[in-house]
Motif scaffolding. Sequence first.
Motif, PDB file in Angstrom:
ATOM      1  N   GLU A 164      10.793 -41.313  41.835  1.00 41.06           N
ATOM      2  CA  GLU A 164      11.488 -41.759  40.455  1.00 41.06           C
ATOM      3  C   GLU A 164      10.864 -41.367  39.011  1.00 41.06           C
ATOM      4  O   GLU A 164      11.394 -41.455  38.150  1.00 41.06           O
ATOM      5  N   GLN A 204      13.727 -40.547  49.343  1.00 41.93           N
ATOM      6  CA  GLN A 204      14.728 -39.680  48.771  1.00 41.93           C
ATOM      7  C   GLN A 204      14.366 -38.259  48.872  1.00 41.93           C
ATOM      8  O   GLN A 204      14.990 -37.342  49.446  1.00 41.93           O
ATOM      9  N   ARG A 225       6.517 -50.520  44.956  1.00 39.32           N
ATOM     10  CA  ARG A 225       6.685 -50.270  43.504  1.00 39.32           C
ATOM     11  C   ARG A 225       5.594 -50.847  42.865  1.00 39.32           C
ATOM     12  O   ARG A 225       5.463 -52.022  42.778  1.00 39.32           O
ATOM     13  N   GLU A 227       5.360 -51.643  39.645  1.00 39.11           N
ATOM     14  CA  GLU A 227       5.889 -52.089  38.382  1.00 39.11           C
ATOM     15  C   GLU A 227       5.535 -53.547  38.397  1.00 39.11           C
ATOM     16  O   GLU A 227       5.479 -54.310  38.950  1.00 39.11           O
ATOM     17  N   GLU A 242      18.259 -45.518  52.951  1.00 42.69           N
ATOM     18  CA  GLU A 242      18.756 -44.348  52.062  1.00 42.69           C
ATOM     19  C   GLU A 242      19.228 -43.434  52.684  1.00 42.69           C
ATOM     20  O   GLU A 242      18.549 -42.437  53.496  1.00 42.69           O
ATOM     21  N   GLU A 380      21.915 -55.420  40.245  1.00 42.61           N
ATOM     22  CA  GLU A 380      21.925 -53.958  40.742  1.00 42.61           C
ATOM     23  C   GLU A 380      21.680 -54.238  42.340  1.00 42.61           C
ATOM     24  O   GLU A 380      20.310 -54.778  42.543  1.00 42.61           O
ATOM     25  N   ILE A 381      22.476 -53.678  43.106  1.00 41.68           N
ATOM     26  CA  ILE A 381      21.983 -53.731  44.680  1.00 41.68           C
ATOM     27  C   ILE A 381      21.713 -52.340  45.364  1.00 41.68           C
ATOM     28  O   ILE A 381      20.993 -52.322  46.157  1.00 41.68           O
TER      29      ILE A 381
HETATM   30  O1  4AD Z   1      17.495 -47.559  41.915  1.00 42.26           O
HETATM   31  P1  4AD Z   1      16.523 -47.118  42.768  1.00 42.26           P
HETATM   32  O2  4AD Z   1      15.049 -46.973  42.174  1.00 42.26           O
HETATM   33  O3  4AD Z   1      16.718 -45.823  43.491  1.00 42.26           O
HETATM   34  C1  4AD Z   1      15.833 -44.915  44.256  1.00 42.26           C
HETATM   35  O4  4AD Z   1      14.851 -45.240  44.512  1.00 42.26           O
HETATM   36  C2  4AD Z   1      16.672 -43.759  44.503  1.00 42.26           C
HETATM   37  N1  4AD Z   1      15.504 -43.034  44.907  1.00 42.26           N
HETATM   38  C3  4AD Z   1      17.433 -44.022  45.973  1.00 42.26           C
HETATM   39  C4  4AD Z   1      18.240 -42.908  46.357  1.00 42.26           C
HETATM   40  O5  4AD Z   1      19.243 -42.478  45.771  1.00 42.26           O
HETATM   41  N2  4AD Z   1      17.911 -42.494  47.691  1.00 42.26           N
HETATM   42  O6  4AD Z   1      16.375 -47.978  43.950  1.00 42.26           O
HETATM   43  C5  4AD Z   1      17.257 -48.366  44.899  1.00 42.26           C
HETATM   44  C6  4AD Z   1      17.501 -49.651  45.261  1.00 42.26           C
HETATM   45  C7  4AD Z   1      17.770 -50.657  44.143  1.00 42.26           C
HETATM   46  O7  4AD Z   1      19.118 -50.531  43.930  1.00 42.26           O
HETATM   47  C8  4AD Z   1      17.502 -52.068  44.633  1.00 42.26           C
HETATM   48  O8  4AD Z   1      18.429 -52.640  45.594  1.00 42.26           O
HETATM   49  C9  4AD Z   1      16.121 -51.538  45.434  1.00 42.26           C
HETATM   50  O9  4AD Z   1      16.193 -50.280  45.825  1.00 42.26           O
HETATM   51  N3  4AD Z   1      14.957 -51.867  44.445  1.00 42.26           N
HETATM   52  C10 4AD Z   1      13.933 -52.994  44.713  1.00 42.26           C
HETATM   53  N4  4AD Z   1      14.321 -54.044  45.631  1.00 42.26           N
HETATM   54  C11 4AD Z   1      13.257 -54.823  45.503  1.00 42.26           C
HETATM   55  N5  4AD Z   1      11.960 -54.719  44.699  1.00 42.26           N
HETATM   56  C12 4AD Z   1      11.969 -53.801  43.782  1.00 42.26           C
HETATM   57  N6  4AD Z   1      10.913 -53.615  43.061  1.00 42.26           N
HETATM   58  C13 4AD Z   1      12.917 -52.748  44.055  1.00 42.26           C
HETATM   59  N7  4AD Z   1      13.367 -51.386  43.141  1.00 42.26           N
HETATM   60  C14 4AD Z   1      14.458 -51.001  43.720  1.00 42.26           C
END
Ligand code: 4AD
Length: 456
Positions: A164, A204, A225, A227, A242, A380-381
Amino acid sequence: MKHLDIAEALKSQNEGKDAVVCGWVRTFRDSAQVAFLELSDGTSFGKLQIVIDKSALAVDPECTKLGASLCVKGVLVKAYRGEGNELNAKEIHLLGKCPPEYPIQKKRTTLDFLRGIPHLRLRTNTFQAVFRVRSVAAQAIHRYFHTHGYYYINTPLITASDCEGAGEMFRVTTRPWNAAEKSEADYYKNDFFGVKAGLSVSGQLEGEVAATALGKIYTFGPSFRAENSNTKRHLAEFWHVEPEIAFAELPDVIEVAEDLLKYLIRAVLEECPEELKFFDSFVEKGLLEKLNHVVNSDFAVCTYTEAIKILEEKNAQFEFPVHWGSDLQSEHEKYLTEKIFGRPVFVTDYPKEIKSFYMKQNADGKTVAATDLLAPGIGEIIGGSEREADYGKLVAAMDERGMDKSAYAQYLDLRLFGTVPHGGFGLGFERFVMYVTGMENIRDVTLFPRSVKNIM
Ligand code: 4AD
């Protein structure tokens, strides 16, 4: 230990026959001649009533304590009251004592309290139901992709590239800090991998490698993550579904995401009717109606620019007013899905500055072919996109962000050797489980949740 699951014992047709069951004591009632124990083994909501004829069987008082574990041999008979069977006890063996300090007592314990005892909270109805649903949903994910021609790929968890690109990786190192090292580069040179390494935030980038050879792939594993988001929706370690699809553009990605989500909800509705009824009654009133509505409705699609126009009119009521270029906060996601669309909505074509480097750049030069699926009650899911397939444009996007391209050399090569339009998305598995159970806190759908300052 040969025994019958309590789910089976309750509906068995073998009345009059001997059966052995095991479980934990949920309740105990005593009277002059007869005593009753309710036993649960987690295989269903149903508890098996054990009937003890006190004139025929002396019971060790330890066997009557809440939480004690037992193995009971007896005769299955039709329940005196209600449906199913009960067991007339012939022998009761104590497997494990349980002292009065057992924290799972009959009076309703709060989710907050139970979070403090993650090793025991699964003995409650709520958590057993959550984890049965979670298991059914995981099986359904594999079934969906397997029956739709996707290959299951396992991508590395330790990586040198940050997917990311937002610097949210946990570092993987075997070395303590050494003051003699003058620079960061020196430090990593002497580390296990010889370069800076971390836990993957997403499979990804490697998924793209596999999809541009095998056609359609998916991963289903943990992502990490670092974060600092101490919210009800964020974990430091979550499970990530994914899929990645070759010869696909953004609308194709959206179609798969909607189809998958509906398939998974249908699977849970069909395979976990009792659990969903329970969540509908005790956790989220109207849950069943919501889920049935979602599987029977078309999800909405709206561009980021349209979404901002809608939201700007309501800026006065938001804590964080929006403008074109700002990220959507959960209050905005909520407003869009709950007040405007009343169903899940794919928001598409976000400004490139607030999205990742790998997303396909749209012809307008300002936006990228990305989508987030926002769902009522959770936000966001799913996050996904068409990927930038053009080498030059991808390099430019990385340069704009000041990224070190050496860690992405192989990823870039994919654009030089037979590049194809392709895309995919990530579904947060815990967020999905929250959505179908109505549980409001992501920590309550995770066995041992990891989050900021929490690694119990
Ligand atoms: O939107 P994100 O960050 O997208 C990606 O990681 C892309 N690389 C995915 C891809 O295109 N293959 O994360 C995708 C999803 C989010 O919509 C959320 O549902 C979940 O992962 N997510 C989390 N769930 C729980 N805790 C967190 N800290 C999350 N961060 C993302």
